[in-house]
Design a protein around this motif. Structure first.
Motif, mmCIF file in Angstrom:
data_model
loop_
_atom_site.group_PDB
_atom_site.id
_atom_site.type_symbol
_atom_site.label_atom_id
_atom_site.label_comp_id
_atom_site.label_asym_id
_atom_site.label_seq_id
_atom_site.Cartn_x
_atom_site.Cartn_y
_atom_site.Cartn_z
ATOM 1 N N ASP A 1 3.790 -0.676 -1.699
ATOM 2 C CA ASP A 1 4.145 -0.193 -0.370
ATOM 3 C C ASP A 1 3.482 -1.034 0.718
ATOM 4 O O ASP A 1 4.120 -1.418 1.700
ATOM 5 C CB ASP A 1 3.758 1.280 -0.205
ATOM 6 N N LEU A 2 2.192 -1.339 0.532
ATOM 7 C CA LEU A 2 1.468 -2.118 1.536
ATOM 8 C C LEU A 2 2.038 -3.528 1.654
ATOM 9 O O LEU A 2 2.267 -4.021 2.769
ATOM 10 C CB LEU A 2 -0.025 -2.177 1.197
ATOM 11 N N LEU A 3 2.279 -4.182 0.533
ATOM 12 C CA LEU A 3 2.777 -5.556 0.569
ATOM 13 C C LEU A 3 4.102 -5.645 1.316
ATOM 14 O O LEU A 3 4.276 -6.481 2.192
ATOM 15 C CB LEU A 3 2.944 -6.124 -0.842
ATOM 16 N N VAL A 4 5.029 -4.767 0.979
ATOM 17 C CA VAL A 4 6.359 -4.834 1.595
ATOM 18 C C VAL A 4 6.278 -4.490 3.081
ATOM 19 O O VAL A 4 6.834 -5.198 3.921
ATOM 20 C CB VAL A 4 7.365 -3.933 0.845
ATOM 21 N N ALA A 5 5.564 -3.421 3.423
ATOM 22 C CA ALA A 5 5.440 -3.029 4.835
ATOM 23 C C ALA A 5 4.736 -4.121 5.644
ATOM 24 O O ALA A 5 5.144 -4.433 6.772
ATOM 25 C CB ALA A 5 4.687 -1.704 4.946
ATOM 26 N N HIS A 6 3.701 -4.698 5.072
ATOM 27 C CA HIS A 6 2.935 -5.776 5.717
ATOM 28 C C HIS A 6 3.848 -6.972 6.000
ATOM 29 O O HIS A 6 3.887 -7.492 7.116
ATOM 30 C CB HIS A 6 1.778 -6.163 4.782
ATOM 31 N N ALA A 7 4.589 -7.407 4.989
ATOM 32 C CA ALA A 7 5.453 -8.586 5.142
ATOM 33 C C ALA A 7 6.575 -8.325 6.146
ATOM 34 O O ALA A 7 6.878 -9.180 6.986
ATOM 35 C CB ALA A 7 6.030 -8.989 3.789
ATOM 36 N N LEU A 8 7.189 -7.141 6.072
ATOM 37 C CA LEU A 8 8.262 -6.823 7.014
ATOM 38 C C LEU A 8 7.739 -6.804 8.446
ATOM 39 O O LEU A 8 8.398 -7.309 9.366
ATOM 40 C CB LEU A 8 8.905 -5.474 6.666
ATOM 41 N N ALA A 9 6.558 -6.239 8.652
ATOM 42 C CA ALA A 9 5.976 -6.184 9.994
ATOM 43 C C ALA A 9 5.598 -7.582 10.487
ATOM 44 O O ALA A 9 5.797 -7.903 11.669
ATOM 45 C CB ALA A 9 4.757 -5.260 10.006
ATOM 46 N N GLU B 1 3.378 0.827 9.902
ATOM 47 C CA GLU B 1 3.293 2.274 9.651
ATOM 48 C C GLU B 1 4.672 2.891 9.495
ATOM 49 O O GLU B 1 4.880 3.757 8.643
ATOM 50 C CB GLU B 1 2.512 2.971 10.776
ATOM 51 N N ARG B 2 5.614 2.444 10.308
ATOM 52 C CA ARG B 2 6.992 2.957 10.197
ATOM 53 C C ARG B 2 7.556 2.657 8.804
ATOM 54 O O ARG B 2 8.142 3.518 8.155
ATOM 55 C CB ARG B 2 7.863 2.323 11.286
ATOM 56 N N HIS B 3 7.331 1.447 8.330
ATOM 57 C CA HIS B 3 7.817 1.080 6.990
ATOM 58 C C HIS B 3 7.084 1.849 5.894
ATOM 59 O O HIS B 3 7.702 2.245 4.905
ATOM 60 C CB HIS B 3 7.681 -0.427 6.754
ATOM 61 N N LEU B 4 5.783 2.045 6.052
ATOM 62 C CA LEU B 4 5.003 2.745 5.017
ATOM 63 C C LEU B 4 5.524 4.155 4.780
ATOM 64 O O LEU B 4 5.480 4.652 3.653
ATOM 65 C CB LEU B 4 3.516 2.785 5.385
ATOM 66 N N LYS B 5 6.037 4.804 5.799
ATOM 67 C CA LYS B 5 6.580 6.160 5.652
ATOM 68 C C LYS B 5 7.826 6.191 4.777
ATOM 69 O O LYS B 5 8.198 7.233 4.263
ATOM 70 C CB LYS B 5 6.899 6.754 7.032
ATOM 71 N N GLU B 6 8.462 5.042 4.620
ATOM 72 C CA GLU B 6 9.727 4.953 3.864
ATOM 73 C C GLU B 6 9.524 4.550 2.405
ATOM 74 O O GLU B 6 10.491 4.274 1.704
ATOM 75 C CB GLU B 6 10.651 3.940 4.551
ATOM 76 N N GLU B 7 8.275 4.495 1.926
ATOM 77 C CA GLU B 7 7.969 4.008 0.572
ATOM 78 C C GLU B 7 8.699 2.694 0.281
ATOM 79 O O GLU B 7 9.531 2.611 -0.615
ATOM 80 C CB GLU B 7 8.310 5.066 -0.478
ATOM 81 N N PRO B 8 8.366 1.667 1.053
ATOM 82 C CA PRO B 8 9.107 0.408 0.947
ATOM 83 C C PRO B 8 8.914 -0.328 -0.373
ATOM 84 O O PRO B 8 9.692 -1.204 -0.710
ATOM 85 C CB PRO B 8 8.542 -0.419 2.105
ATOM 86 N N GLY B 9 7.868 0.028 -1.141
ATOM 87 C CA GLY B 9 7.594 -0.675 -2.389
ATOM 88 C C GLY B 9 8.290 -0.074 -3.591
ATOM 89 O O GLY B 9 7.975 -0.437 -4.720
ATOM 90 N N SER B 10 9.246 0.821 -3.350
ATOM 91 C CA SER B 10 9.979 1.395 -4.489
ATOM 92 C C SER B 10 10.773 0.297 -5.185
ATOM 93 O O SER B 10 11.186 -0.685 -4.560
ATOM 94 C CB SER B 10 10.921 2.508 -4.031
ATOM 95 N N ILE B 11 11.000 0.483 -6.465
ATOM 96 C CA ILE B 11 11.723 -0.534 -7.237
ATOM 97 C C ILE B 11 13.137 -0.721 -6.692
ATOM 98 O O ILE B 11 13.648 -1.840 -6.618
ATOM 99 C CB ILE B 11 11.701 -0.196 -8.754
#
Length: 165
Positions: A41-49, A144-154
């Motif tokens: 979740d952190l990796l994906v949200a971090h990269a998107l942001a 934070e907006r992305h983290l709420k969406e569980e962006p690291g789901s498969i």
């Protein structure tokens, strides 16, 4: 201690947190699956942001190498693919899982090292603190907006990786 809004420091804090999560994923005593989920979740949200709020702004500074910024985006794609490869392994702690984990660690460590040496040092030298704090606020809000969406789901990673082909 007051929380920093400096985008450079915020990105560095995420990088150090990712390193801590790598240590947990390697430890047989830790909840490796939980560490992987938090990491994903952190990796994906971090990269998107970074790609939405930070990289486009940094490209406007003439002393920051646009090729390095674009290379950073390419490395996000590689990190996402390595993360998806690990998430697709069925048994946490198996030989295959350990192997895919090391591929992920290598991809992310390479990216964070390069990003810290080129893009972030360039931002420190060329971007005024006030602007870095504005970027930090935008980065945090988007992350934070992305983290709420569980962006690291498969499922989400399959979508992201599929769209970057």
């Amino acid at each position: 201690m007051a929380e920093t809004q400096d985008v450079v420091e915020l990105i560095l804090q995420d990088h150090r947190h990712m390193e801590d999560l790598f240590r947990q994923m390697r430890s047989v005593e830790a909840d490796r699956a939980a560490a992987l989920k938090e990491f994903a979740d952190l990796l994906v949200a971090h990269a998107l942001a970074e790609e939405a709020e930070v990289y486009p702004a940094l490209k406007r500074y003439r002393n920051i190498d646009n090729e390095e910024v674009e290379h950073g985006e390419h490395e996000h794609d590689e990190g996402n693919q390595a993360l998806l490869n690990l998430l697709e392994v069925e048994e946490v702690g198996s030989d295959e899982w350990d192997s895919k984990l090391e591929e992920l660690v290598e991809a992310i460590t390479h990216h964070t090292d390069e990003e810290e040496r080129t893009i972030l040092n360039g931002a420190r030298e060329n971007v005024p603190m006030k602007r870095r704090e504005e970027l930090g606020e935008a980065f945090l809000a988007d992350r934070e907006r992305h983290l709420k969406e569980e962006p690291g789901s498969i499922e989400n990673l399959r979508r992201i990786v599929g769209s970057s082909d």
